[in-house]
Scaffold this active site. Sequence first.
Site, PDB file in Angstrom:
ATOM      1  N   ASN A 220      12.585  34.109  41.384  1.00  0.00           N
ATOM      2  CA  ASN A 220      11.950  34.631  40.475  1.00  0.00           C
ATOM      3  C   ASN A 220      12.704  36.039  39.607  1.00  0.00           C
ATOM      4  OD1 ASN A 220      10.792  37.685  40.633  1.00  0.00           O
ATOM      5  ND2 ASN A 220       9.844  37.605  42.233  1.00  0.00           N
TER       6      ASN A 220
ATOM      7  N   HIS B 226       2.406  35.587  38.808  1.00  0.00           N
ATOM      8  CA  HIS B 226       4.156  36.260  38.950  1.00  0.00           C
ATOM      9  C   HIS B 226       4.806  35.342  39.940  1.00  0.00           C
ATOM     10  CE1 HIS B 226       7.680  37.905  39.929  1.00  0.00           C
ATOM     11  NE2 HIS B 226       7.218  38.451  40.415  1.00  0.00           N
TER      12      HIS B 226
ATOM     13  N   CYS C 149       7.746  42.627  37.049  1.00  0.00           N
ATOM     14  CA  CYS C 149       7.226  41.648  37.484  1.00  0.00           C
ATOM     15  C   CYS C 149       5.621  41.793  36.728  1.00  0.00           C
ATOM     16  CB  CYS C 149       7.049  41.440  39.309  1.00  0.00           C
ATOM     17  SG  CYS C 149       8.931  41.195  40.053  1.00  0.00           S
TER      18      CYS C 149
END
Lengths: 332, 77
Positions: free
Chosen positions: A286, A256, A114
């Site tokens: 995500n 993020h 990430c």
Amino acid sequence: MPAAIRDVASYLPPGSLTNADLAREFPDWGVEKIARKTGIASRRIAAEGECSSDLAVAAGRALFARGACRPEDVDFLLLCTQSPDYALPTTACLVQDRLGLPTTAGALDFNLGCSGYVYGLGLAKGLVETGQARHVLLITAETYSKFLAPDDKTVRTIFGDAAAATLVSASDEDDDRAAPAIGPFVYGTDGRGAEKLIVRAGGMRQPARDGGAGDFLFMDGPEIFAFTIAAVPALVRQMLATAHLEPADVDLFVFHQANRYMLDHLRDACDIPPEKFPLCLEDTGNTVSATIPIALERAREAGALRPGMRVMLVGFGVGYSWGATMVRWTAP
Amino acid sequence: MTKADFLKKLETILEADAGSLTGTESLRDLDGWDSLAVMSTLAMLDKHFGVKVPAERIHQCRTPDDLAALAGEQVTG
């Protein structure tokens, strides 16, 4: 020659997993509550045999179709993935060939999750500003869905597959403004968090998948959350201090996109007004290192990101690894 | 913050009835005490008390009173 972001484009695989799909699969489970907390309604899932290189190539083609440059102009490819097609060769080599990048181009993979997009921009800036490359193609491509245990509801609600391509080029503009188009950077690493988000199988410590839990992504959600609470507000403060900026000087904060619950808490803890803090995960989930460029692309489409804006990018997650940078938006 | 207010916040996290917690319940036996509740408790401790703890510290707590103790003297009465 200063480096600047020239353009960004993304690709999402056609397959999807909706909350209704999950509710059918896990009828005794409160999918709606989880959906409310995560802010995710559906995710895009790569098909069997559809790998990171496939998503990367599609994202690269989408970028070229926008006209920022031609494949033959690219002289370096940086590819961020933790789900490569093969142990070796490097996925970037496959993508160089399939995108028709020149054989005189450099190409490499780097393995980050990430935080990967911020690190990729840092590497691209270094290549451009030391004269090693003029046009760096930075691709973040991930198929985490292939790491997820079919019965692990928690991670299956969160993660989706995607790729994003960003062109970082030497800037010809005669620029007398003080702020660089990319940078400065703040980085951080704490390997004590390695066990909190991990796929044990597939590396040399456990080469073969054996059908056990180690074959799949393990995520200690509460510990990851505790880590972000401790690390991210401090990272944002450090970024502002390093760039000599006040919070009000920043037009957009693109974090993020981990999950909505976490982002709401971090936004509150960092005192960022909601209108400066795009949320972009409802229909993607995500997507690991692709969330920030996808959020940039969507913000541009929505008119929320415009040329000249000062944007803070903040990545954090698996490793633990984190990083932030400032971008002066120079793309159309 | 008083202990009563702390328990109210916990009731909200657990989606439990107002006034249903006394502080001595076993967290494990409470409906709604799941990983999301652990995260919400981490968020609550951070937001209201500036207390940042590893999730492990929450897992070690057996009762709401133990959770309140993480905020130290900031929870009174």
